[in-house]
Each structure stands twice: as C-alpha cells, then as structure tokens.
Enzyme design. Structure first.
Site, PDB file in Angstrom:
ATOM      1  CE1 TYR A   1       1.979  -7.735  -9.430  1.00  7.46           C
ATOM      2  CE2 TYR A   1       3.565  -6.163  -8.950  1.00  7.46           C
ATOM      3  CZ  TYR A   1       2.026  -6.437  -9.195  1.00  7.46           C
ATOM      4  OH  TYR A   1       1.211  -5.614  -8.804  1.00  7.46           O
TER       5      TYR A   1
ATOM      6  CG  LEU B   1      13.639 -18.915 -12.282  1.00  3.64           C
ATOM      7  CD1 LEU B   1      14.098 -20.470 -13.164  1.00  3.64           C
ATOM      8  CD2 LEU B   1      12.485 -18.819 -12.625  1.00  3.64           C
TER       9      LEU B   1
ATOM     10  CB  THR C   1      13.855 -12.350  -7.543  1.00  5.32           C
ATOM     11  OG1 THR C   1      13.697 -11.670  -8.319  1.00  5.32           O
ATOM     12  CG2 THR C   1      14.703 -11.604  -6.637  1.00  5.32           C
TER      13      THR C   1
ATOM     14  CE1 TYR D   1      13.953  -0.423  -7.708  1.00 15.94           C
ATOM     15  CE2 TYR D   1      12.839   0.813  -8.091  1.00 15.94           C
ATOM     16  CZ  TYR D   1      13.108   0.361  -8.598  1.00 15.94           C
ATOM     17  OH  TYR D   1      12.098  -0.467  -9.003  1.00 15.94           O
TER      18      TYR D   1
ATOM     19  CG  PHE E   1       4.027   7.123 -10.506  1.00 19.45           C
ATOM     20  CD1 PHE E   1       4.638   7.097 -10.959  1.00 19.45           C
ATOM     21  CD2 PHE E   1       4.881   7.944  -9.348  1.00 19.45           C
ATOM     22  CE1 PHE E   1       5.686   7.994 -11.783  1.00 19.45           C
ATOM     23  CE2 PHE E   1       4.903   8.923  -9.618  1.00 19.45           C
ATOM     24  CZ  PHE E   1       5.951   9.113 -11.244  1.00 19.45           C
TER      25      PHE E   1
ATOM     26  NE  ARG F   1       5.564   5.848  -2.262  1.00 22.67           N
ATOM     27  CZ  ARG F   1       6.366   6.765  -1.048  1.00 22.67           C
ATOM     28  NH1 ARG F   1       5.560   7.398  -1.313  1.00 22.67           N
ATOM     29  NH2 ARG F   1       6.879   6.451  -0.726  1.00 22.67           N
TER      30      ARG F   1
ATOM     31  NE  ARG G   1       9.984   0.989   3.514  1.00 23.74           N
ATOM     32  CZ  ARG G   1       8.471   0.712   2.286  1.00 23.74           C
ATOM     33  NH1 ARG G   1       8.140  -0.637   2.730  1.00 23.74           N
ATOM     34  NH2 ARG G   1       8.851   0.819   1.080  1.00 23.74           N
TER      35      ARG G   1
HETATM   36  N1  UFG Z   1       4.755   0.687   3.856  1.00 21.31           N
HETATM   37  C1  UFG Z   1       4.093   0.698   5.400  1.00 21.31           C
HETATM   38  N2  UFG Z   1       3.889  -0.672   5.804  1.00 21.31           N
HETATM   39  C2  UFG Z   1       4.416  -1.697   4.944  1.00 21.31           C
HETATM   40  C3  UFG Z   1       4.788  -1.820   3.748  1.00 21.31           C
HETATM   41  C4  UFG Z   1       4.976  -0.532   3.080  1.00 21.31           C
HETATM   42  O1  UFG Z   1       3.738   1.519   5.482  1.00 21.31           O
HETATM   43  O2  UFG Z   1       4.910  -2.701   5.565  1.00 21.31           O
HETATM   44  C5  UFG Z   1       4.732   2.323   2.847  1.00 21.31           C
HETATM   45  C6  UFG Z   1       5.652   2.738   3.118  1.00 21.31           C
HETATM   46  O3  UFG Z   1       6.196   2.601   3.491  1.00 21.31           O
HETATM   47  C7  UFG Z   1       5.327   3.597   1.707  1.00 21.31           C
HETATM   48  C8  UFG Z   1       4.583   2.945   0.635  1.00 21.31           C
HETATM   49  O4  UFG Z   1       3.469   2.230   1.496  1.00 21.31           O
HETATM   50  O5  UFG Z   1       5.112   4.693   2.127  1.00 21.31           O
HETATM   51  C9  UFG Z   1       4.396   2.443   0.024  1.00 21.31           C
HETATM   52  O6  UFG Z   1       5.254   1.763   0.535  1.00 21.31           O
HETATM   53  P1  UFG Z   1       5.718   0.034  -1.124  1.00 21.31           P
HETATM   54  O7  UFG Z   1       6.286  -0.632  -0.532  1.00 21.31           O
HETATM   55  O8  UFG Z   1       4.455  -0.760  -1.555  1.00 21.31           O
HETATM   56  O9  UFG Z   1       6.615   0.340  -2.055  1.00 21.31           O
HETATM   57  P2  UFG Z   1       7.207   2.129  -2.173  1.00 21.31           P
HETATM   58  O10 UFG Z   1       6.406   3.183  -2.942  1.00 21.31           O
HETATM   59  O11 UFG Z   1       8.080   1.663  -1.331  1.00 21.31           O
HETATM   60  O12 UFG Z   1       7.960   1.230  -4.214  1.00 21.31           O
HETATM   61  C10 UFG Z   1       7.274   1.098  -4.263  1.00 21.31           C
HETATM   62  C11 UFG Z   1       8.126  -0.017  -5.646  1.00 21.31           C
HETATM   63  C12 UFG Z   1       9.162   0.430  -6.120  1.00 21.31           C
HETATM   64  C13 UFG Z   1       9.027   2.032  -6.837  1.00 21.31           C
HETATM   65  C14 UFG Z   1       7.909   2.984  -5.898  1.00 21.31           C
HETATM   66  C15 UFG Z   1       7.333   4.057  -6.853  1.00 21.31           C
HETATM   67  O13 UFG Z   1       8.413  -0.991  -5.411  1.00 21.31           O
HETATM   68  O14 UFG Z   1       9.817  -0.060  -7.046  1.00 21.31           O
HETATM   69  O15 UFG Z   1       6.916   2.131  -6.065  1.00 21.31           O
HETATM   70  O16 UFG Z   1       6.946   5.198  -6.596  1.00 21.31           O
HETATM   71  F1  UFG Z   1      10.062   2.802  -7.204  1.00 21.31           F
END
Ligand code: UFG
Length: 351
Positions: free
Chosen positions: A13, A42, A44, A163, A191, A242, A311
């Site tokens: 990505y 490849l 992912t 991670y 971020f 976030r 989660r």
């Molecule tokens: N979330 C939901 N429902 C979903 C998916 C996500 O509520 O179906 C929430 C998560 O719980 C979290 C927020 O949306 O609170 C963001 O989740 P993401 O999975 O989109 O992203 P993350 O914050 O977990 O992680 C991302 C990157 C990481 C990085 C991080 C840094 O994937 O590599 O941001 O903030 F470390």
C-alpha cells in the site's frame, strides 16, 4: 551514473504510492534517470501494482524498474539483489502490518519484521549501502498515558502489541547499525495511513482487510453494518481516536527524507526520527459521520454500525506532533483532510 534506489515492499500500500511519487517527481528531487529496484515477496503485495509502476516509469522516460521477487527472510537472495542493485539508498516498507494479526501470531511478526530487517541491514552493509529510509509506526508509543497530546518524537515508547514491538526492535537495530557501521537513516513513524492515489492507479488493498476506512466504505456500499470496536475508551465519544494521514502526504515525506539524508550525513550517523501525522485526532464515530457526508450523493443512505467489544492491542488515542518533520524536512501534509482521504478511498473502492 544515474542513481539507483531499492524499495522493499514496493507492491504494498504505502510502498506503491511512494514509488509512484518517486517516478512522477524524480527530476524535482535530483533523481533524473533513477534506476528503481522493486523488491517484494508478493506475500501481501500485488503483482499488478509492480506492473503499473513499471509502465509508469517507462512513460516517464525512466529505465524499466528491476523486479526482485525476494523475501527478506531469504538472506542469499537478498544479498544478491543488493549486490546487483548497488543502491544509493534503500526505502524499507516491507513488513507485516496488522495489529490484530500480530496479537494472534507474534512469532510470525518477529520472523518477518525483525529478522527480515536484520537480514536487509546486513545485506546493505555488505554491498556498501549506508542510506536508509525506514517505515516505522505510531504503534511504538502504545498507550502513552499522561503524555501530552499531540505526541512529539520524544514521547517515551512502550508498544502495546507485538506489531509495535517488532517495529521498535527494528528502530533499535537501526540505531545499532548507525553505531557499528555508520548507517545513515531517516525513520518515519506513520500515524494512520489512509486514502488513495489521485491518479486512481493505487489504493489500499490488504487481504484480509482490517483497517477502518476501507471496511467502513465496503460495509456502506453493501448496506451492511460496520463493527465499531469499543465505545468505552476515555475519549470524547468513547471510540478510539486516530490521526489519519493521506498516503500521498506520506509519499512526499519520503522524497524529502531521501533528499535530507545527504545533508544529515555531515552531521553524524544517528538515526533521524520523524512523526508523520496531522496533529488532528478523529474518533471512529467521527470518521463514520464524515463518510456519510462523502457518500450521501452516491448511496443516498447513512452508514450503519454496531458497537462490539474492544479489539485487543488497540491504543485509545494516537495523534502526532509532526513539527519536527515540518521544520527540518519542510514537510506539509496537504492531502489529509478527512474529506479528501474518504473521497479518494471511495473512488478506489468503487474501482
Ligand atoms: N476499527 C473499528 N472497526 C473496524 C476496524 C477498525 O472500529 O472494522 C477501529 C479500531 O479499533 C481502531 C481504529 O478503528 O480504533 C483504527 O483502526 P485501524 O485498524 O484502521 O488502524 P490501527 O490504528 O489499528 O493501526 C494503524 C496501522 C498500524 C499503525 C497504526 C498507528 O495499521 O500499522 O495505525 O496509529 F501502527
């Protein structure tokens, strides 16, 4: 001799968007005629992205990129790729990146991310390449309780998931390589990367998808409900906050980081760490509302959601102070309004 760059994770990505920016802006950054070496196993990433990048390079009168279908865990093949490429710098994106998956399979994350990166650094040392731009993450900060928001780079690190631990271990390995053999590096703590290329060529494509924005858009398109993980966090509406940063702004930071690496060399070998975010936090519910505004015209209905348990591994709030990147690199996030992030992501999803 035109410069050569090796990019690991180029079929992923963020990697693909950065290579797209490199190709389009090579001349502006003193990289005329650059020979790109795109390395990806490849597992992912997507072959289709590599093919598009090759075609794009040729249409910009750059040499056709060399593809290395190589895993970071395959040391001999990696060393051979570095030997062939003789890059002036490596941009290292390749990694497993799912917080949730890392909680379930921590050993796999150590093998791929930590051991793989160590193999890469050794191969760089052997081939005489001393410049690195490394993709790290806000996840190294964990749950910075009591910390001042937004978070500067001086915030104590303390990952709360495997991670983030693997990325921190890689940052430490880079610091060690700086001391031991003079590796010069820029470390970017991203971020929440989001959005898609305005060219429409690249976008977020993970299998399985775990990230909020693509899952939200897919649920909305199908008239399904998004699962919101946790509504009892200590945040303004109880959902996680976030700092969403457009992938094209991340790409721009890499071009500036590459340029700055040359200047940093005269200042010694210590790694230069930069947060990349907007200093603006958005909660999950706020993302849903912003998406409703963007999708209204196309879907004519709202976005449904259900509240689910938290989660595992999620931090409550992660918002970046990126003043350092602005001051030292001259970086400015210009694509990262939530509206632009959602609109470009939606255009990509519709394709
Ligand atoms: N979330 C939901 N429902 C979903 C998916 C996500 O509520 O179906 C929430 C998560 O719980 C979290 C927020 O949306 O609170 C963001 O989740 P993401 O999975 O989109 O992203 P993350 O914050 O977990 O992680 C991302 C990157 C990481 C990085 C991080 C840094 O994937 O590599 O941001 O903030 F470390």
């Amino acid at each position: 001799m035109p410069p050569s760059l090796l990019i690991t994770g180029a079929a992923g990505y963020i990697g693909s968007h950065c290579v797209e920016a490199l190709i389009r802006q090579a001349s502006a950054y003193g990289l005329q005629g650059v020979q790109l070496h795109l390395l990806d196993d490849l597992s992912t990433g997507h072959r289709e992205f590599l093919e598009k990048l090759c075609a794009l390079a040729e249409s910009h009168r750059l040499p056709r990129p060399v593809i290395h279908e190589v895993s970071l865990t395959d040391r001999p093949a990696l060393e051979q790729a570095l030997k062939q490429a003789r890059p002036e710098a490596v941009l290292h994106f390749a990694a497993l990146i799912s917080v949730a998956e890392s909680v379930q399979q921590p050993d796999r994350y150590v093998r791929n991310n930590v051991e793989g990166s160590q193999n890469l650094f050794r191969a760089m040392q052997k081939s005489g390449c001393q410049r690195l731009v490394f993709s790290s993450t806000a996840a190294v900060y964990g749950n910075p309780a009591g910390a001042h928001l937004p978070l500067p780079e001086s915030t104590p690190v303390g990952p709360v998931n495997p991670y983030g631990e693997t990325k921190l271990a890689m940052e430490n390995a880079i610091a060690e390589a700086a001391r031991e053999w003079g590796l010069h590096s820029v470390i970017f703590r991203y971020f929440n990367a989001a959005g898609a290329s305005s060219s429409g060529l690249f976008g977020e494509w993970h299998e399985p998808e775990t990230h909020l924005i693509p899952l939200l858009l897919r649920a909305a398109a199908r008239g399904e409900k998004l699962k919101v993980f946790g509504s009892d966090y200590d945040t303004r509406d109880g959902t996680c906050v976030r700092d969403y940063i457009h992938v094209e702004d991340l790409a721009c930071a890499h071009l500036l980081g590459l340029k700055a690496l040359r200047a940093f060399e005269s200042q010694g070998a210590a790694a230069q760490v930069f947060n990349l975010g907007t200093a603006r936090g958005t909660s999950v519910l706020e993302v849903i509302r912003a998406a409703e505004a963007v999708l209204k015209k196309d879907l004519g209905r709202g976005v449904g959601y259900d509240i689910h348990p938290r989660r595992p591994g999620d931090s409550a709030v992660l918002v970046a102070d990126s003043a350092r990147a602005r001051e030292i690199l001259g970086w400015e996030p210009v694509h990262s309004s939530m509206e632009n992030i959602l609109r470009t992501a939606w255009e990509w999803e519709r394709r």
